[in-house]
Structures are given as C-alpha cells and as structure tokens.
Design a protein around this motif. Sequence first.
Motif, short mmCIF file in Angstrom:
data_model
loop_
_atom_site.label_atom_id
_atom_site.label_comp_id
_atom_site.label_asym_id
_atom_site.label_seq_id
_atom_site.Cartn_x
_atom_site.Cartn_y
_atom_site.Cartn_z
N PRO A 128 -48.14 -2.37 0.22
CA PRO A 128 -47.07 -2.09 1.17
C PRO A 128 -47.51 -1.00 2.14
O PRO A 128 -47.10 0.16 2.02
N GLU A 129 -48.32 -1.38 3.09
CA GLU A 129 -48.93 -0.39 3.98
C GLU A 129 -47.91 0.41 4.76
O GLU A 129 -48.18 1.52 5.20
N HIS A 130 -46.74 -0.19 4.97
CA HIS A 130 -45.74 0.51 5.76
C HIS A 130 -44.52 0.87 4.93
O HIS A 130 -43.42 1.01 5.43
N GLY A 131 -44.75 1.04 3.63
CA GLY A 131 -43.68 1.46 2.74
C GLY A 131 -42.61 0.41 2.62
O GLY A 131 -42.88 -0.80 2.64
N VAL A 143 -43.22 8.05 1.28
CA VAL A 143 -43.47 6.68 1.72
C VAL A 143 -44.68 6.70 2.63
O VAL A 143 -44.86 7.64 3.40
N ALA A 144 -45.50 5.67 2.50
CA ALA A 144 -46.64 5.60 3.41
C ALA A 144 -46.11 5.37 4.81
O ALA A 144 -45.43 4.40 5.05
N GLY A 145 -46.37 6.24 5.68
CA GLY A 145 -45.86 6.12 7.04
C GLY A 145 -46.89 5.49 7.94
O GLY A 145 -47.96 5.11 7.49
N PRO A 146 -46.55 5.35 9.19
CA PRO A 146 -47.52 4.83 10.13
C PRO A 146 -48.79 5.69 10.13
O PRO A 146 -49.86 5.20 10.41
N GLN A 147 -48.61 6.95 9.78
CA GLN A 147 -49.80 7.79 9.67
C GLN A 147 -50.32 7.79 8.23
O GLN A 147 -51.15 8.60 7.88
N ALA A 154 -40.38 0.87 9.41
CA ALA A 154 -41.73 1.03 8.88
C ALA A 154 -42.06 2.50 8.70
O ALA A 154 -41.83 3.31 9.59
N GLY A 155 -42.58 2.82 7.52
CA GLY A 155 -43.04 4.18 7.29
C GLY A 155 -41.94 5.19 7.06
O GLY A 155 -42.22 6.38 6.93
N ALA A 158 -51.68 5.85 4.60
CA ALA A 158 -53.03 5.58 4.15
C ALA A 158 -53.84 4.67 5.08
O ALA A 158 -54.94 4.99 5.45
N PHE A 159 -53.28 3.55 5.44
CA PHE A 159 -54.15 2.57 6.09
C PHE A 159 -53.70 2.15 7.46
O PHE A 159 -54.46 1.57 8.21
N SER A 160 -52.43 2.38 7.72
CA SER A 160 -51.89 1.75 8.90
C SER A 160 -52.22 2.56 10.14
O SER A 160 -52.10 3.76 10.16
#
Lengths: 397, 491
Positions: free
Chosen positions: B114-117, A3-7, B30-31, A9-11
């Motif tokens: 979905p920047e934060h998954g 899952v894209a985490g706070p670290q 988030a994330g 891709a963009f966040s």
Amino acid sequence: MTVAGPQGAFSQPEQEPDPRQQPDRKPELGSGSATATPRGIFDPQTLSACISCGFCLPACPTYAQTKLENSSPRGRITLMRALEDGRLDPDDPTLQREAGLCLGCRACETVCPAGVKYGELLEQWRDHQWRGRHTPLVAGGLRAGVRVTAALAAGGLVRGAARTTGPADPSRPHIMLGCMERSLYPGISKAVLRLVPDADVPSGQGCCGALHAHNGGSVEGARLAAALGQTMPGTIVSTSGGCAAYLDHQLGHGRVQELSQFLVARWAADPSSKPRLRPIMIDGRIARIGLQDSCQLRNGMGVSAQPRALLREIGDYVELPSAGTCCGGAGTYSMLQPAMSQAVLAPTMVQAQEAGLDYLVSLNVVCQRQLATGVKRSRVPVQVIHLAELLERALGD
Amino acid sequence: MSGLPVSALTPSPTSSSDLTPTAPRLPAGAGRPVPPDILDRLRSIVGADHVLVSDGDVEPYARDATPLFRSRPGCVLLPATTSEVAQVLRLATEHGIPVTPRGAGSNLAAATIPEHGGIVLVLTRMTALKEISGDELLAVVEAGVTTAELADAAAAKGLLYAPDPGSRTVSTVAGNVAMCAGGLRGLKYGVTRNYVLGLEAVLPTGEVIRTGGRLWKDVAGYDLTRLLTGSEGTLAVITEVTVALLPMPAIARTGVAYFPTLAHASRAVAGVIHDGIVPATLEFLDNRCINAVEDFAKLGLDREAGALLLFGDDGTAEAVERSLAIMANTCEREGARGVTMARDIAESEALLTARRCSLPALARLAPITMLEDATVPRTRLAEMVDRIDAIAARHNVVCATFGHAGDGNLHPTIVFDPADGDVRHRAEAAFSDVFDTAIELGGTITGEHGVGAAKRPYLERRLGADQMALLRRLKAAFDPAGILNPGKLGS
Ligand SMILES: Cc1cc2nc3c(=O)[nH]c(=O)nc-3n(C[C@H](O)[C@H](O)[C@H](O)COP(=O)(O)OP(=O)(O)OC[C@H]3O[C@@H](n4cnc5c(N)ncnc54)[C@H](O)[C@@H]3O)c2cc1C
Ligand code: SF4
Ligand code: SF4
C-alpha cells in the motif's frame, strides 16, 4: 497512526524516476520512524533469513484460528524485524500479544524452505519481550516453580517416581526425571525402568531449562541444561519430547534420546534386548490407539516414525489427522493463553471421538495434561496415557 | 461526494503522442491517515474485530513476498461478505481513500504494497467452497480459498483444477486470478486465465457485477472476465470465482534428467516440443538451485549436475508411458548425463514439491533473493539462458536460474548480501539488461508474476506509450476516484 505518504517509502508522484537510471526498488525504509541502528535483540543472520514467501502460513495453528497475518510465522517475523529496526515501540501491544500467542510449536520451521530457525528467533524475542514487568505472571511463576520442584526432587522429597540410584554411571543409559513428570506422573519413570532395565536414575538431577528458555529465560535455561549434562555424562533417555529437543540443541546432537527413539534404535541393534510385547486387548479385541506428537520432538528433532512403529506393535494404530499438529499444551501456553489453547485442541478431541480410540498416547507430560483435561471437559471416552506406560502394559506381568 | 478530487473524474490528459512519463493519478486521501469518523463507519460495516489500526497490527501488512518493498497501511479490513466489500468501496470512493486488495500476500511484484497508505482489504476470511460440480465440470469458490484447497476439493471428486502455481498451498484463488498466475503445468494446460469462467466482483464505486458465468460459450459483451484476470487489484475487487475443471487424468508420472548446463537442458526442451510432445511439466533448475533445493528437501538429487530438467506428463497409462519414453530419449540425445524416473506417485510429488520450493530454498544462499520473471519464445530459451549468464558475469552478480522451461518462462534470481557495497545497483542493472534482452528476443518482462510496483518502471518498454495511455483510460472508467491499488497498473 503513521501512514506512508506521498513522501513515504516509495511513492514519488511528482517525478516518476527514469527507469533506466533509478529502478523503482527502494530500501526497506517504510513509514514507521526507524532507528538508525538495530536494537540488537535478534541474531541478524537468523532474522534476515526469512523471505516472506508465506509457505509457513498453512502450517501454523494460530494462523488457522485467526487468519490474521500477525498471528502467522511470517507476520511474527515481520513484527520481530520492526522491533529490531525500531519501527515499533518495544511496548507495542501487538508485540506483547503475539510473543505470547505463538505456541512455540515450530511447525513453521519444518516447512520453511529457507531454513529459518524460528524457534531460536522466538527465544530471543521472548528474552527481550518478557523482561521485568512484562513477564506474564504465570510464566515468571512457573520459571520459579520449576526451580522449586527441581530442588525438592533433587532432595528426594517428591515420592512415587523411580528411586534414584546415586551418581550417574557413564556406561549405563540414564533415565531423566522431568520436573513436572516426577511430581505429576511418577509412574512414567518406573515404566521406563522396566523397558530399560539396565538404566540408572542418577541423583541430583536438576531441570533441563527448556521451560525457562521458552518463557523468556534462555540464559538461565542454557545454564541449567549445561549443569544437567555434567551431572549425567553418557546417554540420557528422556520421556519428554520438549526436554529432549532442548537438550539435544544445548548439549549437542546424540547426547539425549527420547524414549521411543532410544528403544527403536536399541531393539534394532540388539534384538535380544527387546522384551516380548503383547497386543493390548480391550473387551477381547485389540485396542485402538492414537497418538499426539510432541511438537518439539517432531519439529525440533525430526522424530515421528519411532513412536508410531512402537504403537503399531502393540495395538491397532490410527493416525489422527491432527496427530502432528500442536495440542495447545505447549509448555506454559495452556495457562497463559487458555482460549487459544482450547481452540487449538478442539479438533483433536473431535477426531479421537470419531476414530473410536481406546487410548490417546502422549510423548510429553505437558501434552498429556492438556489432552487429559480436554477429554474430561469434552467427555470423550478415551484414556490418555504416556507411551512409556502403555508399553509397560504390553510387557504383561 | 465530499473529498472526491475533480481530477480523479476526468480521464488522464495523456495523449498517445505524449512520451513523457505521466505522474500517477492518486486519490485525494493518498498518504493521509484514515480519518477517525471513517474508521468508525468501517467498523460498523465489517465489525470492530475485523478492523486493524494499531501500528503493530498493521505492520505485517506493510509487505508481501517481494524483497525490499514495504509501506504501512492506515488500516487493515477483513470483510466476510460481498456486501461488506461493496459498502467499504463505496465509502472509500466517496472519501478518496486508497484501497489495496490482498489475498495471501504471496505475490512477487510488490503488487499488494500500500504505497499510498489507506486501506488494505484482506479477503482471507471469505473461504467458502461453494460448489464443485462434476456434471458441469466447474467449481465456485469465494475469493479467499487457497489454490490447494480448491485443487484438493476437486481431486476428491475425481476432478483436476489445472493451474498449479508454486505457491499453491498459500495463494488465494482470487489472488491467482488477479495476477493470472501460471505454474508447473502451463505447457499443456495453460494458466489461470484459461480456467476462469466467471467472476463476481465489486467495482470501486460499490456496484456488484457478475462477469461470464457457468457457460463455456458466452460472447455477450466485452470479455470483462479476461480483463479482470491479471488486473492486479486495480479495477475491481473479486469476491467469487467460477473456474473450469477437467476430469482427473488416469495417471501422472515424472522423470528427472541431469545436464552439463542449462543451455543443454533448454535444447532438450526444444527437442521435446519438436518431437511433437506437449507434456504437462517441463521445469528446469541450474546447479545453484539444485544444491539449495537439495539442502532443504534431501531427495538425493545430483549436486554435481549443471542443470536438472524435471519432465512429467499425465493422461492414460499408455500415452504417458510413450510420452515419458520419448522425453527421456530426447534428453539423452541432447547430452543428458543421467535420466531417472520417479518410481511412484509419492516420488513424483516429492520432486514437484522440491521444484516449488526453489525460490525460498535459494534464500539459504544470502539475505536478499531478487527474482525476475522474463519470458521468451521457447525456441529462444537456450539463447536467453546464455545471455543471462553473460549479463550476470558482466555485472558481477551471483545469479541462480530456474523456471518453467516448457513455457519459456525463466526465473533468474540474484542473491546478495545488501552489506556488500553497491551490489544492489549491480543487481538492478543486470535485471534491466535481462528485460531488454527478453524483449529483443521477442519476449516479455514478466510471464506470470505481474507488474505491481516492482516492474512498473519497465512496463512501458514492453507496452509502448499508446497502450500505457489506454491502460489509464480503462482504469479511469472502472475507478473514477482512482482508489484501487493506486500507483500500480493504469495509474
Ligand atoms: C515461493 C513462491 C512461488 C511462486 N510460484 C508462482 C508460480 O509458479 N506461478 C505464478 O504465477 N506465481 C507464483 N508465485 C507468485 C504468487 O504466489 C502469485 O502471484 C499468486 O497468484 C498471488 O496470490 P495471493 O493470494 O498471494 O495474492 P496477493 O499477493 O495477496 O495479491 C496479488 C495481487 O492480486 C490482488 N488481489 C488479491 N486478491 C484480490 C481480490 N480478491 N480482488 C482483486 N484483486 C486481488 C492484489 O491487489 C495484488 O495486486 C509464487 C510466489 C512465491 C512466494
Ligand atoms: S519463515 Fe520461511 S516459510 Fe515462512 S515466510 Fe519466512 S521464508 Fe517463507
Ligand atoms: S511456532 Fe507454531 S504457533 Fe508459533 S508461528 Fe510457528 S507454527 Fe505458528
């Protein structure tokens, strides 16, 4: 599950970048762990041409069924990119499934304003995806089977099709004997001989290689196509949209013509070569005729007006709403993906019945078999017939 | 209320005088991966077949039509009913799981990334065309119906659904509402906002609300319909839309004028309005766009022309005749090198279709096409066009421009190959200048494509700190846990 985490891709929740210094456009790094170097499965330029606009979504028969991005052209290209960039494992089940679930009909190509060559991408994808143990059994079997049929036919062991006339005479048009056609529908080539009396039927014809190329064997396909081109110098006339489009691509534009394309051009250039065509009658009325386009022919070669022009001359032509949409035959598809294949075919059956057709015309033996199976199963009282054979009936005796 | 962060319930502490950028408010989950027990509960809500979790299955939902943005969600859900949507949202709020609503994913602002998954909630299975009423001049559709399906169904009953975004065959009606999409008929007919009568929407906390309705007049309460229009999936999930229809105009016709430059075409646009004509369509393309479109559509456009102006109108035969004659005249007066009229409907349609393809057709020029959406008052259009040229030259980037000229809405598009050194930074710098210029001329950073993640860094330039803070307070009122499209508008 990544899952894209706070670290990710963009966040950057902690420090919002100063927009002036660092506009928030980040490279396509994403959350899957990407390998540094591309895997080299796809031609990079072809793969990068898609801008994910989605204009192809409404054209795709499999997307219409599932409404899932995965089974849309855009989604499949995204999957190919993830494969190429190493974000997905080559054994990923979605990759396996979607490489198979795509019909290869190329309807997405004709509507793509960016000119993405989806057909080429699919060949490259399947070459990779269907190597070795991943080859779907039937695809491997067919690749081999076609080879055998071709060999038998070359040896003159399959009977019923037009008799071969020896080596090709470059000054005459050559009738190409499709591999499946000569064994399953031998009447087709005979009908072509009556429509093109000066044609020859060169002996020693192999397979054109389209089936191989569309089933993960593009190198072998290209080799077969080249060999066929050498055996038959000059104009080749094909009764199969799939073979014609593949050879057109492999041997160069103009070498191969599909039957309707050939007849319309020839009869326009030299009206005296055109035989008298009589309307096909049924119970004292003119027959109602519908058409199923061949996807490769329509989408790959851009031939769609010619068969319609011919059919209008010999009957009451009815354009089915699904005439230009894949019938689900799609080479080996009906065997590899029976459920989706039937789902894609279903609207055509309903429409043929509603339109009260007498004949449903095909331009390719794979479609022909698919349609014939379909009408039998759904008990639609319509006769499925190849264009060549219906035209032959219009010639009378 | 397990997992609900306390901070999520209190409004952002930003005071109106606080000018430092505020960290976005993010939900607790988030994330993080979506926990397995939650996945099970989601499966029991929408059905196991409509929950995608494997890497491969969710990968295509990591992006939309915006270049350079991607981020993989934890799972993808495809609900079929409003009640399913409500149950999903309630669960997500309870556990602080991000939810990004998605229609066709055709937006150009990275609004569905979905920047934060978390969950991507796809509405494409909700496709019922519930009602088309000629007597009431309205239509009721579910969220996932495409713009073209709605317009075609209305047309079959002799009615016009006026909003006409270039993406109409793909985009969903709810996606249009969420982005307040414009299109090719904006000048005379306005944009999506002008046609939304009512919405059924689900709040992030699970309540189903109905705003507006079937009435043309209704001032009971705040205009929540308008607030949700253009809310980019950050306030509520739209499940049903009631739109206004119009009687289908008797005829529609289109013509094309070729000019030496885009500035000439812009002056013709000003001239047309000055002549008192408010036509349905005034669209322009520069030379690069003409050539890219011609490569695809093969309509016989003049490849040598510096600019093309597509003008069209609809109405009674007489009125259209008159309006097209005046526009043709104005074009000639402003230096058109050729004016032609479409002979029939098919030719008109072909021209409009070609115009709709401008953006993807430009993709033929290079691997990356980065487009913007700056909009200026119509009277400043020619000036803006010249300034864009100068900016592109200054930053040494290749820019092709097309747009809804009649609305002052420009789509300068920079095409580049990312392999080409620092070109991306030059492109970004150029666009930053374009935004500043647009604002300086009394315009905005986005006319119709929205803010999303792509234009987030520029938003404050347009709104100022006070409005930014108000946006956050509004967002918190709708979405106390901050789960809906976190990181975007109002976060
Ligand atoms: C080639 C091309 C041409 C285009 N032309 C135009 C044009 O002329 N005019 C124009 O304005 N735009 C245009 N667009 C942009 C885009 O098509 C529009 O923004 C469109 O409205 C997006 O609809 P969608 O269904 O794809 O929404 P998506 O892209 O899926 O979503 C867009 C936003 O809406 C939210 N959202 C989606 N569904 C819901 C829902 N049910 N409830 C709440 N929020 C939701 C999402 O979270 C996201 O923030 C174009 C795009 C392309 C690729
Ligand atoms: S394949 Fe073409 S039409 Fe489809 S998303 Fe890509 S660029 Fe758009
Ligand atoms: S080839 Fe046919 S089935 Fe495959 S993605 Fe394109 S349109 Fe869909």
